[in-house]
Design a protein around this motif. Structure first.
Motif, mmCIF file in Angstrom:
data_model
loop_
_atom_site.group_PDB
_atom_site.id
_atom_site.type_symbol
_atom_site.label_atom_id
_atom_site.label_comp_id
_atom_site.label_asym_id
_atom_site.label_seq_id
_atom_site.Cartn_x
_atom_site.Cartn_y
_atom_site.Cartn_z
ATOM 1 N N UNK A 81 0.718 -1.187 -0.102
ATOM 2 C CA UNK A 81 -0.091 0.001 0.083
ATOM 3 C C UNK A 81 1.094 1.192 0.056
ATOM 4 N N UNK A 122 4.247 3.706 -1.214
ATOM 5 C CA UNK A 122 5.110 4.031 -2.434
ATOM 6 C C UNK A 122 3.955 4.208 -3.539
ATOM 7 N N UNK A 123 4.581 3.547 -4.731
ATOM 8 C CA UNK A 123 3.998 3.860 -6.036
ATOM 9 C C UNK A 123 2.643 3.186 -6.175
ATOM 10 N N UNK A 124 2.354 2.039 -5.402
ATOM 11 C CA UNK A 124 1.255 1.373 -5.635
ATOM 12 C C UNK A 124 0.848 1.067 -6.967
ATOM 13 N N UNK A 125 1.848 0.735 -7.973
ATOM 14 C CA UNK A 125 1.837 0.532 -9.371
ATOM 15 C C UNK A 125 1.079 -0.941 -9.329
ATOM 16 N N UNK A 126 0.339 -0.932 -10.116
ATOM 17 C CA UNK A 126 -0.593 -2.042 -10.364
ATOM 18 C C UNK A 126 -0.146 -2.931 -11.590
#
Lengths: 114, 116
Positions: free
Chosen positions: A97, A99-103
């Motif tokens: 959850x 930092x970037x939380x890039x999915x």
């Protein structure tokens, strides 16, 4: 490379059937997500999970449930499929959850309910 | 609540022409912003992302995006479009969803068609 796989690319079910959509990620990600994608509506979040056995409702949880018994696997369940659940379903995962939380997304399951 | 608006549902450009896809966001705090691309029959692939620093961000496949706080915009650009860029493009903003977790809110997408 992160890999998110979904059990089926195409699925045809009948109204009233119980449907399971499976998603597996291989990068030890904490977070997993289920979206549905419909033309003109974009992606809408159904449910997400930020830990094993944890789940949170997204924007459109009605008619769906989820299960996360193991960290790498997140299942979407349609208890009694209806024709308005015909859609493309996308699974995604992210490391945490913070930092970037890039999915990272799977290829999608196109579900047709007759 | 956060939101993302992509004003253009469908854009058609000629191969070799420049491209700009618009994205406006609404979010109270400093946004994390993303552009994803979805080729036909595929999942979404991250093109680029922005959190802080240089407001012009470079991504994969020759794409770039510029963050303009005053306009709440994060427009995607490419100087010369290739036929393989035909796809649907989604802008997204990361937002706090409670319980210490974040989620992405996506725009409705812009479909790009490329004329040979």
């Amino acid at each position: 490379d992160v890999k998110v796989t979904q059990s089926s690319r195409y699925l045809v079910k009948r109204t009233g059937e119980k449907v399971f959509l499976e998603c597996v990620q291989d990068m030890d990600h904490e977070n997993m997500f289920w979206y549905r994608q419909d033309p003109g509506l974009g992606l809408r979040l159904i449910y997400f999970s930020y830990d094993v056995k944890m789940k949170e409702k997204g924007d459109i949880p009605e008619g769906y449930s989820v299960s996360r018994e193991k960290k790498e696997r997140f299942s979407l369940i349609l208890e009694s499929a209806s024709t308005n659940q015909t859609s493309m379903y996308l699974c995604a995962s992210s490391l945490s959850s913070k930092g970037w939380n890039e999915q990272f997304f799977g290829p999608g399951t196109r579900l047709t309910v007759l | 609540a956060q939101s993302v608006t992509q004003p253009d549902i469908h854009i058609t450009v000629s191969e070799g022409a420049s491209l700009e896809l618009r994205c406006n966001y609404s979010y109270g705090a400093t946004p994390y912003l993303f552009w994803y691309v979805q080729s036909p029959g595929q999942g979404l692939q991250l093109l680029l992302k922005y959190f802080s620093g240089d407001t012009l961000v470079q991504g994969i496949k020759g794409f770039e995006a510029e963050f303009k706080r005053s306009q709440s915009s994060f427009n995607l650009r490419k100087p010369s479009v290739h036929w393989s860029d035909a796809a649907e493009y989604f802008c997204a903003v990361r937002a706090y969803s409670g319980a210490g977790s974040y989620q992405l809110t996506f725009g409705k997408g812009t479909k790009l068609s490329v004329i040979p």
